[in-house]
Write a protein that holds these residues in place. Sequence first.
Motif, PDB file in Angstrom:
ATOM      1  N   THR A   2       3.752   2.845 -12.019  1.00 12.58           N
ATOM      2  CA  THR A   2       4.942   2.108 -12.472  1.00 12.58           C
ATOM      3  C   THR A   2       5.053   0.737 -11.794  1.00 12.58           C
ATOM      4  N   SER A   3       4.284   0.529 -10.718  1.00  9.85           N
ATOM      5  CA  SER A   3       4.354  -0.758 -10.010  1.00  9.85           C
ATOM      6  C   SER A   3       3.877  -1.930 -10.857  1.00  9.85           C
ATOM      7  N   TRP A   4       3.067  -1.652 -11.874  1.00 11.73           N
ATOM      8  CA  TRP A   4       2.627  -2.765 -12.737  1.00 11.73           C
ATOM      9  C   TRP A   4       3.823  -3.486 -13.318  1.00 11.73           C
ATOM     10  N   ASN A   5       4.872  -2.722 -13.652  1.00 15.15           N
ATOM     11  CA  ASN A   5       6.109  -3.350 -14.101  1.00 15.15           C
ATOM     12  C   ASN A   5       7.098  -3.541 -12.961  1.00 15.15           C
ATOM     13  N   LYS A   6       7.345  -2.460 -12.233  1.00 14.86           N
ATOM     14  CA  LYS A   6       8.416  -2.451 -11.226  1.00 14.86           C
ATOM     15  C   LYS A   6       8.213  -3.516 -10.159  1.00 14.86           C
ATOM     16  N   HIS A   7       6.977  -3.696  -9.718  1.00 14.82           N
ATOM     17  CA  HIS A   7       6.703  -4.681  -8.671  1.00 14.82           C
ATOM     18  C   HIS A   7       5.933  -5.893  -9.215  1.00 14.82           C
ATOM     19  N   GLY A   8       5.876  -5.982 -10.539  1.00 12.22           N
ATOM     20  CA  GLY A   8       5.333  -7.188 -11.152  1.00 12.22           C
ATOM     21  C   GLY A   8       3.859  -7.441 -10.902  1.00 12.22           C
ATOM     22  N   TRP A   9       3.078  -6.382 -10.685  1.00 12.96           N
ATOM     23  CA  TRP A   9       1.639  -6.603 -10.509  1.00 12.96           C
ATOM     24  C   TRP A   9       1.040  -7.321 -11.720  1.00 12.96           C
ATOM     25  N   VAL A  63       0.838  -1.209   0.000  1.00 12.06           N
ATOM     26  CA  VAL A  63       0.000   0.000   0.000  1.00 12.06           C
ATOM     27  C   VAL A  63       0.869   1.255   0.000  1.00 12.06           C
ATOM     28  N   ARG A  64       1.756   1.375   0.992  1.00 13.45           N
ATOM     29  CA  ARG A  64       2.484   2.636   1.168  1.00 13.45           C
ATOM     30  C   ARG A  64       3.577   2.839   0.119  1.00 13.45           C
ATOM     31  N   GLU A  65       4.281   1.756  -0.228  1.00 14.36           N
ATOM     32  CA  GLU A  65       5.407   1.917  -1.157  1.00 14.36           C
ATOM     33  C   GLU A  65       4.984   1.686  -2.607  1.00 14.36           C
ATOM     34  N   GLN A  66       4.388   0.518  -2.863  1.00 15.55           N
ATOM     35  CA  GLN A  66       4.078   0.200  -4.262  1.00 15.55           C
ATOM     36  C   GLN A  66       2.972   1.119  -4.788  1.00 15.55           C
ATOM     37  N   TRP A  67       1.834   1.115  -4.124  1.00 16.19           N
ATOM     38  CA  TRP A  67       0.744   1.989  -4.580  1.00 16.19           C
ATOM     39  C   TRP A  67       1.079   3.470  -4.308  1.00 16.19           C
ATOM     40  N   THR A  84      -8.938  -6.454 -14.502  1.00  9.88           N
ATOM     41  CA  THR A  84      -7.775  -6.093 -13.697  1.00  9.88           C
ATOM     42  C   THR A  84      -7.910  -6.751 -12.318  1.00  9.88           C
ATOM     43  N   PRO A  85      -6.884  -7.475 -11.875  1.00 15.63           N
ATOM     44  CA  PRO A  85      -7.014  -8.203 -10.603  1.00 15.63           C
ATOM     45  C   PRO A  85      -6.930  -7.268  -9.390  1.00 15.63           C
ATOM     46  N   PRO A  86      -7.593  -7.661  -8.290  1.00 16.83           N
ATOM     47  CA  PRO A  86      -7.526  -6.858  -7.055  1.00 16.83           C
ATOM     48  C   PRO A  86      -6.169  -7.031  -6.390  1.00 16.83           C
ATOM     49  N   VAL A  87      -5.245  -6.154  -6.738  1.00 15.67           N
ATOM     50  CA  VAL A  87      -3.834  -6.333  -6.364  1.00 15.67           C
ATOM     51  C   VAL A  87      -3.626  -6.404  -4.851  1.00 15.67           C
ATOM     52  N   LEU A  88      -4.388  -5.643  -4.082  1.00 14.35           N
ATOM     53  CA  LEU A  88      -4.158  -5.675  -2.632  1.00 14.35           C
ATOM     54  C   LEU A  88      -4.539  -7.051  -2.075  1.00 14.35           C
ATOM     55  N   SER A  89      -5.717  -7.525  -2.403  1.00 15.12           N
ATOM     56  CA  SER A  89      -6.127  -8.858  -1.927  1.00 15.12           C
ATOM     57  C   SER A  89      -5.217  -9.945  -2.474  1.00 15.12           C
ATOM     58  N   LEU A  90      -4.803  -9.786  -3.720  1.00 15.91           N
ATOM     59  CA  LEU A  90      -3.941 -10.787  -4.349  1.00 15.91           C
ATOM     60  C   LEU A  90      -2.546 -10.787  -3.715  1.00 15.91           C
ATOM     61  N   SER A  91      -2.076  -9.625  -3.306  1.00 21.72           N
ATOM     62  CA  SER A  91      -0.768  -9.539  -2.640  1.00 21.72           C
ATOM     63  C   SER A  91      -0.806 -10.205  -1.273  1.00 21.72           C
ATOM     64  N   ALA A  92      -1.932 -10.081  -0.585  1.00 24.14           N
ATOM     65  CA  ALA A  92      -2.074 -10.748   0.715  1.00 24.14           C
ATOM     66  C   ALA A  92      -2.013 -12.260   0.524  1.00 24.14           C
ATOM     67  N   LEU A  93      -2.729 -12.749  -0.463  1.00 24.69           N
ATOM     68  CA  LEU A  93      -2.701 -14.186  -0.755  1.00 24.69           C
ATOM     69  C   LEU A  93      -1.300 -14.637  -1.142  1.00 24.69           C
ATOM     70  N   ASP A  94      -0.640 -13.831  -1.954  1.00 21.65           N
ATOM     71  CA  ASP A  94       0.722 -14.136  -2.398  1.00 21.65           C
ATOM     72  C   ASP A  94       1.634 -14.377  -1.190  1.00 21.65           C
ATOM     73  N   LYS A  95       1.609 -13.438  -0.250  1.00 16.62           N
ATOM     74  CA  LYS A  95       2.471 -13.550   0.930  1.00 16.62           C
ATOM     75  C   LYS A  95       2.027 -14.707   1.817  1.00 16.62           C
ATOM     76  N   PHE A 152      -3.961  12.999   0.393  1.00 17.75           N
ATOM     77  CA  PHE A 152      -3.330  11.970  -0.454  1.00 17.75           C
ATOM     78  C   PHE A 152      -1.834  11.879  -0.156  1.00 17.75           C
ATOM     79  N   ALA A 153      -1.308  10.656  -0.265  1.00 18.82           N
ATOM     80  CA  ALA A 153       0.141  10.448  -0.143  1.00 18.82           C
ATOM     81  C   ALA A 153       0.712  10.537  -1.552  1.00 18.82           C
ATOM     82  N   LEU A 154       1.475  11.586  -1.820  1.00 17.74           N
ATOM     83  CA  LEU A 154       2.057  11.738  -3.162  1.00 17.74           C
ATOM     84  C   LEU A 154       3.562  11.852  -3.036  1.00 17.74           C
ATOM     85  N   PRO A 155       4.300  11.182  -3.901  1.00 14.84           N
ATOM     86  CA  PRO A 155       5.766  11.270  -3.817  1.00 14.84           C
ATOM     87  C   PRO A 155       6.225  12.714  -4.011  1.00 14.84           C
ATOM     88  N   GLU A 156       7.174  13.106  -3.219  1.00 12.05           N
ATOM     89  CA  GLU A 156       7.738  14.457  -3.254  1.00 12.05           C
ATOM     90  C   GLU A 156       8.221  14.803  -4.666  1.00 12.05           C
TER      91      GLU A 156
END
Lengths: 411, 411
Positions: free
Chosen positions: A62-69, A52-56, A277-288, B23-27
Motif C-alpha cells: 500500500t506504500s506505493w500510494n500511501k507513501h507516494g513511492w 524500511v521498517r514502517e513503509q516497507w 520500477t525504481p529502487p525505492v530505498l536508494s531513491l528515498s535516501a537521495l530524497d532525504k 520476516f516482519a509482518l504486521p499483526e
Amino acid sequence: MTTRADLAALDQSDPLARKREEFALPEGLIYLDGNSLGALPRAVAGHLERVVREQWGQDLITSWNKHGWIDLASRVGAKIARLVGAEPDEVIAADSTSINLFKVLLAALKLRPERRVIVSDVDNFPTDLYIAQGVRQLLGERYELRLVKKDEVEAALDDQTAVLMLTEVDYRSGWRYDMAAVTRRAQQKGALVIWDLAHSAGAFPVRLDACNADFAVGCGYKYLNGGPGAPAFLYVARRHQGAALPFLTGWMGHRSPFDFDPFYDPAEGVHRMKVGTPPVLSLSALDKALDVFADVDMEEVRRKSLRLTDLFIEGMEPLCAEYGFKLVTPREHERRGSQVAYAHPEGYAIVQALIASGVVGDFRAPDILRFGFTPLYLRYQDVAEAVERLERVMRQGLWKAERFRERAKVT
Amino acid sequence: MTTRADLAALDQSDPLARKREEFALPEGLIYLDGNSLGALPRAVAGHLERVVREQWGQDLITSWNKHGWIDLASRVGAKIARLVGAEPDEVIAADSTSINLFKVLLAALKLRPERRVIVSDVDNFPTDLYIAQGVRQLLGERYELRLVKKDEVEAALDDQTAVLMLTEVDYRSGWRYDMAAVTRRAQQKGALVIWDLAHSAGAFPVRLDACNADFAVGCGYKYLNGGPGAPAFLYVARRHQGAALPFLTGWMGHRSPFDFDPFYDPAEGVHRMKVGTPPVLSLSALDKALDVFADVDMEEVRRKSLRLTDLFIEGMEPLCAEYGFKLVTPREHERRGSQVAYAHPEGYAIVQALIASGVVGDFRAPDILRFGFTPLYLRYQDVAEAVERLERVMRQGLWKAERFRERAKVT
C-alpha cells in the motif's frame, strides 16, 4: 600568506558553517572526496530506517500510494531541478548516469535524423564515451563518434553534428566548460547539446535554463550526497518533451502503467524517460539527502567553494616547488569546478599515505591526485590541516611504503 | 473438506514454519501480495542501518574496497544463481528487470543477425512487451515483433525467429510454461530463448541449466524479498558469454573500470552486462534478504506452495458458486506458479474491501483478483482465514462502498 588565525576567522563568519552539523563525519577525518561519494546527511539514516521498517515492513504494497513511492522519481527530480536551473517537470531521478545518458543520447539523435556525428571530449568521463560507443555500435557504422580535445570542440562542430555531449567539469582536472557559450555555438550549427552534470549539481549553481541546454544527466551520489550508487537524474528541456522519445521503453514510462496495456504509449513529458520500477530505498535516501539544500543559497556555496580551492592552491605552492606536484586545475575561477587536482608520478602511493594520515582524496590514472571541496561540510581550517598532513607525508617519505602494496580494486 | 484442525496440524508439521519469524509482518494481516512486493526480512533493517551509518557514514569511499561494494552485484548474483539453477558466474544483480531485458534482448538479436523476428506472448507482462517494442523501433521496421496467445507460441516459431521471449509464470493468471519443453522447441528452430523469472525466482525451484536456457532476467522485489524496487537480475548462459555483447556499455561493465580508458573493452563473461554504478543501499538490502534462503530447500518451498494454493482453490469453491468468482489459474500443478487468480467483474472493489478487512491481495486490470502465496511466511491457517474474510466481504456486501471511490494510482 593566509594564517591559521585568518582561517579560523573565515570559519567564524561562514554563513554555511551551520550546515556541517547536518552531516555525519568521522572524527578527525578531512574528507576531500565528496566529488566521488558525498558524506552521509544525518537525517538520511533515520529516514531510511522508517522507510524500511514502517513503509516497507508495515504498510507493504500500500506504500506505493500511501507513501507516494509511485511519484518519488518525480518528487526527487523536482528537488534536483531547483539546483540545476530547471523546472520541476523537466527532471526525474532514475537509473544510473550511464543509462540516463543512453536514453537522452538516443532521443537526441532521433531528433536530428539527417545528421550522423556525435562530438565529445576525449577526456570525458569514460562511461560517457562507452555509452556513445555502444549507441554507435547499435545504430551502425554510418554514425561517427568524434572525440577531440577541449580546445578543439568548437572546430569539431559542423553541419553533420547531431549531438554535442560534454561533462561540464572534467573529472580529473576540474576544468569547467563555459556551458552557455558552448551550447550556443553548438546550437548555431544545428546540433543538440547534452550536459553531464556529475561534478556540477550541488557543487555550484547550474543554469540549464539560462544556458538553453537541450538535455542533461547527472549523478546523485557526489555533491548531492544521495548515498553510494544513488539514482542519477535526467533533464529534458520542455521544448523537446513532445518529440523526444525513449527507446528504453519500460512500464514506468507508460502513460498508464496500471492499465497493463500490451502496447507502449509514452507518458507526458520527461516522465516517459522512466523505465522500470525504481529502487525505492536508494531513491528515498537521495530524497532525504536533498533536503540539506532546502535552505542553501547555491551562490553562497560557489563563493565558499572558490575560497576553499583558492586557499588550497595557495597552501600547496611550497609543496609544488619542493616535491614536484603540478597543478592541473585552472586558477581562473570561471574555468574551475569544486575540486583541485595535481599531477605527480607517485600519485597513487601519495594518496594512499595521505588517506592513512586522515585526509581522504583520491587517485585517477595515470598520475592525478584529486581533492574535492564540498562547501556544506568542509571548514576553511580543514584546508590548512590537509596541506600540513600532505607536507608531512612528503617530508617523512610516508608514501614510499605504499608503492609496493597491491593496488586496491577501486583507486 | 479441510478443517481448521487439519490446517493447524499442517502448520505444526511444516518444515518451513520456522522461517516465518524471520520476516516482519504486521499483526493480524494476511499478506497475499508477496508476488508484488515481498515482505521485509527482519535482518535487512539492521543490516541496512549498518551499511548506512558505518559503511557509508564512517568508512565513506573506502567501502568500495573495505566492504566489497565493488563486487556486490556479483556476490548478490551468485546468491540468486543458486535459486535459479545457474552457476555463480552466470548471474549478476543490476538495474531493473526492464533494463536487463533490453540488454539481453539486444545481445540475443545480435547473435542471430540473419533473423528478424521476436516472438512473445501477448499476455506477457507489459514492460517486457514495451521493451521489445522499443528495441524494434530502434533497430528498424525490418524487425517483427510477433505477439501470440500462449497456445500459439509453438506455431509462431519459424526459421526467421531470432528470439523467443517469455515470462515463465503469467502475472495475471499464474499459468506456468513448461520451460524445458518450450526452450527445446524454440532452439530446434534455431532461436534463442529469454526467460523472465519475475514470478519464478524464489517461488519454486528453477533449473535454467537443465532447461538449457540462453538468457534470463528476473525481479528482486517479489519472491526474493529484496525491498521495493530492488535491483533485478540477469543471466547469460556460459556458452554465450564470449559472444554476447551489451550495447548499454557502461564503466562497470568495462574490463578495468579504474584504468579510465576512453575506449570500451568488455569485461569477462556476465560482468560486461553491468552498466553504471549500482545502487548500493538497495543492493545491500537485497543481499541480506537473500540470506533467508540459505537454509531453505526450494523443493520444500514448492511442495508447500502447491498445498497452499490447492487449499485456497478448494476453500474458494463455495464462493465461486455463490458469488461468481471464476478461477483463472490452472488446477494442474505443472502449469501453476505460486499464485491463484480469479476473474470477477467487481474485482477492483472487492480487492479494496478485502484489504480493508486485513487480507492483502491485488487487482490486475481488467477484472483479475490476484493472490500470491509465499511459503516462507504464510501459514496454512492463513489460507482459511483469508477465504473467511473474503466470504464476509461478499456476504455483507462490503465491496459496494469501494465501487465509487477514486481509484488509487497503483492498483
